[in-house]
Enzyme design. Structure first.
Site, short mmCIF file in Angstrom:
data_model
loop_
_atom_site.label_atom_id
_atom_site.label_comp_id
_atom_site.label_asym_id
_atom_site.label_seq_id
_atom_site.Cartn_x
_atom_site.Cartn_y
_atom_site.Cartn_z
N HIS A 14 0.87 -1.15 0.00
CA HIS A 14 0.01 -0.14 -0.10
C HIS A 14 1.10 1.25 0.05
O HIS A 14 2.15 1.08 0.20
CB HIS A 14 -0.93 -0.04 1.13
CG HIS A 14 -0.40 0.33 2.29
ND1 HIS A 14 -1.09 0.82 3.48
CD2 HIS A 14 1.01 0.28 2.83
CE1 HIS A 14 -0.30 1.07 4.57
NE2 HIS A 14 0.92 0.64 4.22
N CYS A 33 5.93 6.04 4.26
CA CYS A 33 4.57 5.10 3.99
C CYS A 33 4.13 5.93 2.65
O CYS A 33 2.90 5.48 2.07
CB CYS A 33 3.78 5.19 4.88
SG CYS A 33 4.15 4.04 6.34
N HIS A 39 5.16 0.35 -0.87
CA HIS A 39 5.95 -0.69 0.26
C HIS A 39 4.86 -1.72 0.61
O HIS A 39 3.83 -1.52 0.62
CB HIS A 39 6.43 0.15 1.31
CG HIS A 39 5.29 0.94 2.26
ND1 HIS A 39 4.70 1.93 1.82
CD2 HIS A 39 4.90 0.42 3.32
CE1 HIS A 39 3.79 2.10 2.88
NE2 HIS A 39 4.04 1.34 3.79
N HIS A 41 3.69 -4.79 3.88
CA HIS A 41 3.57 -5.31 5.25
C HIS A 41 3.47 -6.62 5.27
O HIS A 41 2.48 -7.27 4.49
CB HIS A 41 2.82 -4.20 5.91
CG HIS A 41 3.03 -3.03 6.12
ND1 HIS A 41 3.84 -2.51 6.87
CD2 HIS A 41 2.48 -1.78 5.49
CE1 HIS A 41 4.11 -1.03 6.72
NE2 HIS A 41 3.20 -0.79 6.00
N ASP A 79 -4.48 -10.84 0.05
CA ASP A 79 -2.81 -11.52 -0.02
C ASP A 79 -2.39 -11.28 -1.08
O ASP A 79 -2.83 -11.46 -2.35
CB ASP A 79 -3.04 -12.98 0.47
CG ASP A 79 -1.67 -13.40 0.61
OD1 ASP A 79 -1.00 -12.81 1.38
OD2 ASP A 79 -1.39 -14.58 0.59
N HIS A 80 -1.03 -10.91 -1.14
CA HIS A 80 -0.14 -10.70 -2.35
C HIS A 80 -0.99 -9.57 -3.15
O HIS A 80 -0.63 -9.57 -4.59
CB HIS A 80 0.29 -11.53 -2.88
CG HIS A 80 1.22 -12.35 -2.29
ND1 HIS A 80 0.97 -13.28 -1.21
CD2 HIS A 80 2.70 -12.63 -2.50
CE1 HIS A 80 1.89 -13.94 -0.67
NE2 HIS A 80 3.07 -13.41 -1.75
N GLU A 128 -0.03 -4.36 11.69
CA GLU A 128 0.55 -4.01 10.36
C GLU A 128 2.17 -4.29 10.50
O GLU A 128 2.83 -4.52 9.59
CB GLU A 128 0.53 -2.45 10.11
CG GLU A 128 0.94 -1.91 8.71
CD GLU A 128 0.55 -0.58 8.55
OE1 GLU A 128 -0.09 -0.16 7.81
OE2 GLU A 128 1.53 0.42 9.25
NI NI Z 1 2.69 1.01 5.47
#
Ligand code: NI
Length: 139
Positions: A14, A33, A39, A41, A79-80, A128
């Site tokens: 995100h 961020c 990037h 998580h 996911d992914h 996160e």
């Molecule tokens: Ni983030």
């Protein structure tokens, strides 16, 4: 009343970026961020359901069914994936952990009723990072 939890895991990308702000203001608020090229998580999702144990099974909810439900309704969708671009229920929202947890609630609260009519969703806890997490109790 007893509380039963299931933990699931997903990886997602995100960025936190408010398009009505300048680049400078976004970087000031969100730091790395706001990175334009995203990037990722490793998220941990803990879903807690409350109720009283069924006298025949001793269970509040069948955790195998709850796990399958979370995977079908949430994990397969995120996911992914890129939370800003790929996930329909996040379109138009800031992809913060708070907002993600609240959207998960909207999906899971009614879905849990279909597998455990006498139980209720109690809490969505979303990590996160190992140190940053939110809890949402539906209000
Ligand atoms: Ni983030």
């Amino acid at each position: 009343m007893i509380y039963v939890s299931r933990k699931e895991h997903f990886n997602a990308a995100h960025k936190l970026y408010n398009p009505i702000w300048s680049e400078e203001k976004n970087i000031e608020m969100f730091g790395p961020c706001a990175n334009a090229n995203w990037h990722g998580h490793n998220f941990e999702l803990i879903v807690t359901v409350k109720g009283t144990p069924n006298p025949e099974t001793g269970f509040v909810i069948d955790l195998k069914k709850l796990s399958l439900l979370i995977r079908k309704e949430i994990i397969e969708k995120v996911d992914h994936k890129n939370l800003n671009l790929d996930v329909d229920f996040m379109f138009g929202k800031m992809a913060s952990t708070e907002n993600i947890a609240m959207e998960f609630w909207k999906i899971l609260a009614p879905a849990i009723k279909t597998i455990a009519p006498d139980a209720q969703l109690h809490c969505i806890k979303l990590y996160e990072t190992p140190r940053n997490f939110v809890e949402y109790l539906g209000e």
